[in-house]
Every structure is written in C-alpha cells, then in structure tokens.
Write a protein that holds these residues in place. Structure first.
Motif, short mmCIF file in Angstrom:
data_model
loop_
_atom_site.label_atom_id
_atom_site.label_comp_id
_atom_site.label_asym_id
_atom_site.label_seq_id
_atom_site.Cartn_x
_atom_site.Cartn_y
_atom_site.Cartn_z
N GLY A 1 0.83 -1.21 0.00
CA GLY A 1 0.00 0.00 0.00
C GLY A 1 0.86 1.25 0.00
O GLY A 1 0.62 2.20 -0.76
N HIS A 2 1.92 1.25 0.84
CA HIS A 2 2.82 2.42 0.85
C HIS A 2 3.47 2.60 -0.53
O HIS A 2 3.63 3.71 -1.01
N ILE A 3 3.87 1.49 -1.13
CA ILE A 3 4.55 1.58 -2.43
C ILE A 3 3.61 2.16 -3.49
O ILE A 3 3.96 3.12 -4.19
N TYR A 4 2.42 1.61 -3.61
CA TYR A 4 1.52 2.05 -4.69
C TYR A 4 0.92 3.44 -4.43
O TYR A 4 0.50 4.10 -5.38
N ALA A 5 0.94 3.89 -3.17
CA ALA A 5 0.50 5.28 -2.89
C ALA A 5 1.43 6.28 -3.59
O ALA A 5 1.01 7.39 -3.93
N ALA A 6 2.68 5.86 -3.83
CA ALA A 6 3.65 6.78 -4.45
C ALA A 6 3.32 7.10 -5.91
O ALA A 6 3.81 8.08 -6.46
N PHE A 7 2.48 6.28 -6.54
CA PHE A 7 2.12 6.55 -7.94
C PHE A 7 0.99 7.58 -8.04
O PHE A 7 0.66 8.04 -9.14
#
Ligand code: KG4
Ligand code: ZN
Length: 351
Positions: A123-129
């Motif tokens: 979730g943290h990773i894909y929030a960056a997009f």
C-alpha cells in the motif's frame, strides 16, 4: 477491463477506506481516486506517548462504519456496484488488523464480493504513484522497472527492488528500530509528544543541524541494512542526566535538526548505494517518514544527482505518505487473485 475497488486499512492507528476506479489498457492502468477517508487516532494515543493496542482496536471498531459510509458517499448499498474488496491482511497490530479483515469478510459474504489481500508495505509503495491533483493518473506496465523503493515508516525501514508490478525483493532492512520509530522514541526522550516525526520536523526548522554529532548506524557495513538504535541512544546520553534522570540543558531545536539530518543522511546514503548496485529506472520514497519535507527535498535533489531523472523519483502526496487505503486499493486492483475469506496475519511478509 474496468474495476471498482473498495479498500480497507486498519493495521495500526488509522481507520482508512478508499474507493477507486481502474481501467486496464494494453500498456498502463488508469486510476481514478473516488474517495480517500482516514480517521486518525493520534489524539487518543497522545497521552500514552505511543499506540496503545487495545485502545486502537476499539477505536477502529467505532470508526469503521462511519469511515466506510463516507468512502461510499453515505450509501453503504453502493457496495453492490463494486467488483472487489481489498484489505490490509498484515503486518501490524493483530487486534487492529482483525477489525479491518473481519469487516471485509462480513461485507464479502453479505454482498457476495471477492476479497483481495494486500500487504501493508504494498500500500505504501503504490501510494507513491498517486497524483491527487489529477482526476485520473496512469501507472505504466513496463519501462519503469527495476524500481528501487525506500520504505520509511513507524514499523518498517527497507530497501526493496521490484523487477515487475507486485514482485518484491527486500535488499536491505533495519536490524533494530524503524526510522519513524526512532523519530517517535527520540521525541519521547526529549519529552516533545507523539507522534515524534512532525514535531521534530517543525523544531528542526529553527535548529542547527551540525550542532550535535550523532552516529549513522551501519554506514560502513558494506550492505544495505540500517540501524537506528545507536542514534536514539546517543540522543538519550546527550540529553539526560543519568544520576537524577532529568533532562540536562541542551538546545532542543539543534538536537531535533541534528537528529533529523543524521537519519536522512544514512537513508539517502544507502539508497544511493542501492542505485549503484541495481541501476533502477525509478526510485520510490514512501511510508510515514516520507511526509517529512526536509527528507523529501533532500531525497529528490540527491537522488536526481545520482542519475535518476526527477520525474522518475516518486514520492506520495503528503497525505498519502502516512497510512491510508488508497495505496491498498491500487495494489489490490493490480492483483487478479481473489479470496473468499481472510485471516489477519500480524507478521505477513512481502511475497
Ligand atoms: O506509515 P505510517 O503512517 O505508519 C506505519 O506504517 O508505521 O508511519 C508512521 C510514522 C511515525 O513513526 C511518525 O512519527 C512518522 O511516520 N512520521 C514522520 C513524519 N510524519 C509522520 N516522520 C518524520 N517526519 C514527519 N513529518
Ligand atoms: Zn504504514
């Protein structure tokens, strides 16, 4: 294919829900964020100086229905129109996780909707997009890999290599405290309040970051691991009189600035080292500590100097740096494996 995903995140002390629409194109996913609701429990935990697990579970229980309703624009029956429910399965506080996972299980069986388990870091990773300034934004399918991710949160500090969407290899991790945990513990040592990150960031604005020399754990270890317990202990020794247990006179702003600099120095140093080794096309900074403006600007400047183009350095909008369900929804939308029932897993690894 078009999908509408409802997501729930309750791994720690934020009760979050999100609704997104996705469209899969040959070369990209198009994402539209319809709702992003976060009920924070910060005020509840402030007086304990950290998250109190039993209180967190109860607060999730109270907040869950209102948060879900708000994410569905006050029409809970809108769930009939979604395609799947994504939920954080772990890691996190078991009592907190269970509130989200059980809610998802109940909604799934009542409305007959499939479940998608998501790991919290995904979730943290894909929030960056996310680009919340745009109504719709795109996530490319190819041409962006390998991606190097630095996740810095209250529970995790890791360098992760992604050679494709949803494929993760942890190439470095903290061997003791997480970076956010260090901010929180140092704030407690300095008697500043909770959560420490935002308070230290604010005080550091008026401090001299070279005033105190603080250790940068594992700087010369040759690997990509981190250690933040040394810097925390060093602040403790520099601030407390161990005979009386009282704080000794020191400049709080200078200490905050020196601590913030020491932590950011080592985070950037190890990220650059990982860039040399893995030659990523994209670099992501995410997790609660990525809300820190000093880290955001130094990271962008210094990582772009190591050959990564500025528009290939992705950092979530500040309100998606800390825990939220938008990233959970996006990671869920990219997955095509569904479940009928899920168990929360406090120790779930990135698969
Ligand atoms: O990602 P997150 O919301 O929850 C976890 O997954 O742990 O991260 C929370 C952490 C806390 O330790 C908090 O102090 C830190 O992120 N944090 C910050 C800032 N805002 C939140 N650290 C430094 N500077 C900030 N502005
Ligand atoms: Zn988090």
């Amino acid at each position: 294919m078009n999908k509408k995903i409802l997501a729930i995140e309750t791994s720690c002390d934020e009760t979050a829900a999100s609704l997104i629409k996705t469209e899969e194109k040959p070369d990209h996913f198009s994402i539209e964020v319809i709702a992003n609701v976060v009920a924070s429990q910060i005020d509840l935990h402030k007086k304990w100086g950290g998250v109190f697990p039993e209180l967190a579970s109860r607060a999730h229980l109270e907040a869950m229905v209102p948060v879900l309703e708000e994410s569905l624009n006050d029409k809970i029956d809108e769930i009939k129109n979604i395609d799947a429910i994504a939920v954080t399965q772990g890691p996190g506080l078991i009592g907190s996780l269970m509130m989200g996972v059980e809610t998802a299980n109940i909604l799934s069986s009542f409305y007959n909707k499939p479940l998608i388990p998501v790991q919290h870091i995904e979730g943290h990773i894909y929030a960056a997009f996310c680009d919340l300034k745009k109504n719709k934004f795109e996530i490319k399918k190819q041409g962006i890999f390998p991606i190097l991710v630095l996740v810095v949160s209250g529970g995790h500090t890791s360098l992760i290599l992604m050679r494709d969407h949803l494929k993760y290899e942890v190439v470095g991790h903290t061997i003791d405290d997480a970076a956010g945990e260090a901010f929180d513990k140092v704030a407690r040592i300095m008697e500043l309040g909770y959560p420490g990150g935002p308070i230290i960031e604010k005080m550091a604005l008026d401090g001299d970051d070279n005033a105190y020399e603080l250790p940068q754990g594992l700087r010369n270890s040759g690997d990509l691991n981190f250690s933040f317990s040394g810097v925390k202990t060093s602040v403790l020794y520099k601030t407390k009189n161990f005979k009386t247990g009282e704080l000794t006179p020191y400049n709080k702003n200078d200490m905050a600035a020196s601590f913030q600099k020491a932590v950011c120095d080592i985070l950037i140093f190890k990220t650059k080292k990982a860039i040399e080794i893995y030659q990523p096309k994209t670099v992501i900074l995410s997790g609660g500590v990525s809300a820190n403006s000093y880290l955001r600007s130094r990271f962008t400047n210094e990582i772009s100097q190591s050959g990564i183009e500025e528009n290939s350095i992705l950092i979530p909008p500040k309100k998606l740096s800390t825990d939220n369900a938008v990233g959970i929804a996006i990671a869920g939308a990219l997955k095509d494996k569904y479940s009928e029932y899920l168990d929360a897993d406090a120790n779930l690894n990135l698969a």
